[in-house]
Every structure is written in structure tokens, then in C-alpha cells.
Design a protein around this motif. Sequence first.
Motif, PDB file in Angstrom:
ATOM      1  N   ARG A  99       0.825  -1.205   0.000  1.00 46.45           N
ATOM      2  CA  ARG A  99       0.000   0.000   0.000  1.00 46.45           C
ATOM      3  C   ARG A  99       0.858   1.253   0.000  1.00 46.45           C
ATOM      4  O   ARG A  99       0.565   2.218  -0.702  1.00 46.45           O
ATOM      5  CB  ARG A  99      -0.919  -0.002   1.217  1.00 46.45           C
ATOM      6  CG  ARG A  99      -2.161  -0.846   0.995  1.00 46.45           C
ATOM      7  CD  ARG A  99      -3.146  -0.668   2.141  1.00 46.45           C
ATOM      8  NE  ARG A  99      -3.286  -1.992   2.731  1.00 46.45           N
ATOM      9  CZ  ARG A  99      -3.174  -2.289   4.005  1.00 46.45           C
ATOM     10  NH1 ARG A  99      -2.962  -1.349   4.881  1.00 46.45           N
ATOM     11  NH2 ARG A  99      -3.300  -3.515   4.439  1.00 46.45           N
ATOM     12  N   THR A 112       1.716   6.687  -6.913  1.00 46.56           N
ATOM     13  CA  THR A 112       0.645   7.579  -7.364  1.00 46.56           C
ATOM     14  C   THR A 112       1.037   9.043  -7.161  1.00 46.56           C
ATOM     15  O   THR A 112       0.821   9.878  -8.041  1.00 46.56           O
ATOM     16  CB  THR A 112      -0.653   7.266  -6.599  1.00 46.56           C
ATOM     17  OG1 THR A 112      -0.984   5.895  -6.812  1.00 46.56           O
ATOM     18  CG2 THR A 112      -1.798   8.144  -7.057  1.00 46.56           C
ATOM     19  N   VAL A 141       0.785   4.118  -2.970  1.00 45.80           N
ATOM     20  CA  VAL A 141       0.513   5.533  -2.685  1.00 45.80           C
ATOM     21  C   VAL A 141       1.693   6.397  -3.129  1.00 45.80           C
ATOM     22  O   VAL A 141       1.513   7.448  -3.748  1.00 45.80           O
ATOM     23  CB  VAL A 141       0.208   5.736  -1.182  1.00 45.80           C
ATOM     24  CG1 VAL A 141       0.207   7.201  -0.808  1.00 45.80           C
ATOM     25  CG2 VAL A 141      -1.126   5.099  -0.830  1.00 45.80           C
ATOM     26  N   SER A 142       2.904   5.944  -2.850  1.00 45.15           N
ATOM     27  CA  SER A 142       4.095   6.703  -3.252  1.00 45.15           C
ATOM     28  C   SER A 142       4.163   6.833  -4.766  1.00 45.15           C
ATOM     29  O   SER A 142       4.442   7.913  -5.292  1.00 45.15           O
ATOM     30  CB  SER A 142       5.362   6.027  -2.741  1.00 45.15           C
ATOM     31  OG  SER A 142       5.348   5.958  -1.346  1.00 45.15           O
TER      32      SER A 142
END
Length: 182
Positions: free
Chosen positions: A58, A65, A62-63
Motif C-alpha cells: 500500500r 501515485t 501511494v508513493s
Amino acid sequence: MAPNVLDTDELNENDMLMEELPPEAALDGPPPNADDLLRRTLGTVREERHQAVRRRGRITAVSSTLVVAGVLAGGVWMGQGMGVGGTDDAVLQGTSADGAHMAVRVTDTEGGLRLVATVDGLRDGEACWLVVHTKDGRTFPAGSWRAHEGEVTLAGSAMVRAGDVAGVSVVNHDRQPLVTAG
């Protein structure tokens, strides 16, 4: 009496060693529920590891994105700063007597002038320079290339304001104009 004293010392040592060991050490063999305990322990370790892997996944997603969003935002910002797609663009066109054609998009930027020229009809192998002519008679080189058959599109820049441009030319090695747009 010496052997008797030695035996007492040995017994005292054994008592001290036994006091340091937990009571489970005195059992014969493993406890009756050892397999269940091992199975539960291994299950707990596997579950904690699985949660750590999911958490890392996760965080990576997120990083990634955020990095992609930053790159896209930077591209949009830079494109606006360069005047790409702006309304201040001017298009200059020209045709030479020899049949060469040129269209130049001129964009005013903070640092000067940005040009995108499309040129066609020049002699194959000709050394060419893109030159900006100002209204007060000055010239500024904006790019160079070696012509080939077919259409060529190239970008250039010059340290002059778009409002000061009188025209743009392609000149040869002898500085003779091959085609001028203005």
C-alpha cells in the motif's frame, strides 16, 4: 572429613543451578500441547508477515501515485510557462521563388522567444540556420540543421520579444536567405 565437605559444596552448587532454571526444565519431554502451541506461534508469525507485506504494498502504491501526479503537474506547469497552447502565439508563413515553404509559430516567453518552424523544399544536404529578424534591423540565430528531402520541424529560441519580430528566415552557409516568413 574432607570428602564430606566437598559433597556439601557440590550439593549447594546443584541447588543454586536448579534455582536458576524454570520449573518447565524439570519436565520429561515437551508439554502435551506443544504441537498446538507451535502451530499457533507459526500462524501468528505468518499473519504478521502477511500484514507487513500488504502494508508495504500500500505504501508503494501511494508513493507511486504521488510521484506520477507530481510529474504530470510539473509537465502542465512547464507547458504553461513555455506558452504551449497559449493565445499569444503568432504564425508566420512564407514561400521562396525556388518553392521552399516555411511556417513558424512564435511564442513569447519569460526568457525571450520560442519558435517552432516547419520547413519544406530545401536542397538535400544544405546547411541551414533559422534566423529571427527584428524591426530595428538586428538578427538573432535561433537554430541550425542540415536539410534533407521532405518536411523538417524544429524548435528554437532567441533573446528577443515576440512584438519586436519582423520576420524569420532560413539562411544558408553564406547567410543568403533560402525562405523568409514574415
